[in-house]
Design a protein around this motif. Structure first.
Motif, PDB file in Angstrom:
ATOM      1  N   MET A 100      49.225  49.562  18.358  1.00 31.06           N
ATOM      2  CA  MET A 100      47.955  49.470  17.637  1.00 31.06           C
ATOM      3  C   MET A 100      46.876  49.010  18.604  1.00 31.06           C
ATOM      4  SD  MET A 100      48.417  50.265  14.472  1.00 31.06           S
ATOM      5  CE  MET A 100      49.647  51.433  14.991  1.00 31.06           C
ATOM      6  N   PRO A 101      45.625  49.465  18.433  1.00 29.42           N
ATOM      7  CA  PRO A 101      44.541  48.988  19.297  1.00 29.42           C
ATOM      8  C   PRO A 101      44.264  47.508  19.051  1.00 29.42           C
ATOM      9  CG  PRO A 101      43.935  51.044  18.215  1.00 29.42           C
ATOM     10  CD  PRO A 101      45.195  50.561  17.563  1.00 29.42           C
ATOM     11  N   ARG A 102      44.304  46.746  20.121  1.00 25.20           N
ATOM     12  CA  ARG A 102      44.044  45.309  20.047  1.00 25.20           C
ATOM     13  C   ARG A 102      42.813  44.988  20.873  1.00 25.20           C
ATOM     14  NH1 ARG A 102      48.442  40.460  20.984  1.00 25.20           N
ATOM     15  NH2 ARG A 102      46.990  38.744  20.640  1.00 25.20           N
ATOM     16  N   LEU A 103      41.882  44.254  20.276  1.00 23.09           N
ATOM     17  CA  LEU A 103      40.653  43.862  20.955  1.00 23.09           C
ATOM     18  C   LEU A 103      40.872  42.531  21.656  1.00 23.09           C
ATOM     19  CD1 LEU A 103      38.239  44.787  18.043  1.00 23.09           C
ATOM     20  CD2 LEU A 103      38.710  46.125  20.108  1.00 23.09           C
ATOM     21  N   PRO A 104      40.392  42.397  22.893  1.00 25.98           N
ATOM     22  CA  PRO A 104      40.606  41.137  23.628  1.00 25.98           C
ATOM     23  C   PRO A 104      39.790  39.993  23.043  1.00 25.98           C
ATOM     24  CG  PRO A 104      39.158  42.587  24.869  1.00 25.98           C
ATOM     25  CD  PRO A 104      39.630  43.371  23.663  1.00 25.98           C
ATOM     26  N   ASP A 105      40.300  38.794  23.230  1.00 23.45           N
ATOM     27  CA  ASP A 105      39.596  37.559  22.877  1.00 23.45           C
ATOM     28  C   ASP A 105      39.366  37.355  21.384  1.00 23.45           C
ATOM     29  OD1 ASP A 105      39.420  36.951  25.615  1.00 23.45           O
ATOM     30  OD2 ASP A 105      37.574  38.128  25.784  1.00 23.45           O
ATOM     31  N   SER A 106      40.120  38.063  20.541  1.00 22.38           N
ATOM     32  CA  SER A 106      39.991  37.843  19.100  1.00 22.38           C
ATOM     33  C   SER A 106      40.600  36.494  18.735  1.00 22.38           C
ATOM     34  CB  SER A 106      40.679  38.959  18.317  1.00 22.38           C
ATOM     35  OG  SER A 106      39.995  40.173  18.507  1.00 22.38           O
ATOM     36  N   ALA A 107      40.169  35.947  17.610  1.00 26.41           N
ATOM     37  CA  ALA A 107      40.661  34.650  17.163  1.00 26.41           C
ATOM     38  C   ALA A 107      42.133  34.714  16.771  1.00 26.41           C
ATOM     39  CB  ALA A 107      39.824  34.140  15.993  1.00 26.41           C
ATOM     40  N   GLU A 137      44.686  30.879  19.903  1.00 30.65           N
ATOM     41  CA  GLU A 137      44.668  29.499  20.391  1.00 30.65           C
ATOM     42  C   GLU A 137      44.394  28.482  19.298  1.00 30.65           C
ATOM     43  OE1 GLU A 137      41.825  29.055  23.540  1.00 30.65           O
ATOM     44  OE2 GLU A 137      42.227  31.072  24.260  1.00 30.65           O
ATOM     45  N   GLY A 138      43.714  28.879  18.262  1.00 28.72           N
ATOM     46  CA  GLY A 138      43.346  27.944  17.213  1.00 28.72           C
ATOM     47  C   GLY A 138      42.066  27.185  17.505  1.00 28.72           C
ATOM     48  N   SER A 139      41.541  27.328  18.714  1.00 30.80           N
ATOM     49  CA  SER A 139      40.322  26.603  19.067  1.00 30.80           C
ATOM     50  C   SER A 139      39.065  27.437  18.850  1.00 30.80           C
ATOM     51  CB  SER A 139      40.384  26.140  20.519  1.00 30.80           C
ATOM     52  OG  SER A 139      40.435  27.269  21.377  1.00 30.80           O
ATOM     53  N   LEU A 140      39.217  28.730  18.623  1.00 32.68           N
ATOM     54  CA  LEU A 140      38.052  29.586  18.420  1.00 32.68           C
ATOM     55  C   LEU A 140      37.502  29.414  17.013  1.00 32.68           C
ATOM     56  CD1 LEU A 140      39.160  32.952  20.063  1.00 32.68           C
ATOM     57  CD2 LEU A 140      37.556  31.263  20.955  1.00 32.68           C
TER      58      LEU A 140
END
Length: 158
Positions: A100-107, A137-140
């Motif tokens: 599946m297409p995954r976008l970088p830096d998503s929460a 990460e849980g920090s976004l």
């Protein structure tokens, strides 16, 4: 009634995600604010897509989709995928994950397999089982949509 309904729903703060799928090797995606956790056992989500959506047709054929939960830093990305047209991925970095297409830096991110489709007015609600998850990460800070604009959530101090 229709405008009053829209105004009422604008008062509801919603999370924002980009739903993605592959049509062969071509990625497709759209911004949604109508998605939610449905079940823990088994882990399931629901996503609502416009009946006229090309992405919905792709997902009906494949039976799978990716859910990229956006962070507050990704409002521009949400705007790109909210527009109409077939070339939303032009100039957008992405990588395949669980096919599946995954976008970088998503929460957060998940891959899901459609269990059922429910037609509801001018939308179709996809009920889907999570097949892979990455809680991030849980920090976004999350990207939210409220009063027809993007924003984020700030915890209250008690």
């Amino acid at each position: 009634m229709q405008q009053a309904f829209r105004d009422v729903m604008a008062a509801v703060a919603c999370p924002v995600a980009v739903v993605t799928a592959l049509d062969g090797s071509r990625p497709h995606g759209t911004t949604v604010s109508a998605f939610a956790s449905l079940s823990l056992t088994p882990p399931m989500v629901l996503v609502s897509l416009d009946e006229r959506s090309h992405l919905l047709a792709v997902i009906r054929r494949s039976g799978r989709f990716g859910l990229n939960v956006l962070g507050a830093h990704q409002a521009d990305l949400a705007s790109v995928f909210a527009r109409s047209g077939p070339d939303k991925f032009d100039g957008i970095d992405w990588s395949p994950s669980e096919e599946m297409p995954r976008l970088p830096d998503s929460a957060a991110w998940m891959a899901a397999e459609v269990a059922d489709c429910v037609e509801a007015g001018d939308h179709t609600v996809l009920l889907a089982r999570a097949t892979a998850v990455d809680p991030g990460e849980g920090s976004l800070r999350p990207l939210t949509y409220h009063r027809r604009s993007f924003g984020t959530h700030t915890p209250l101090a008690y």
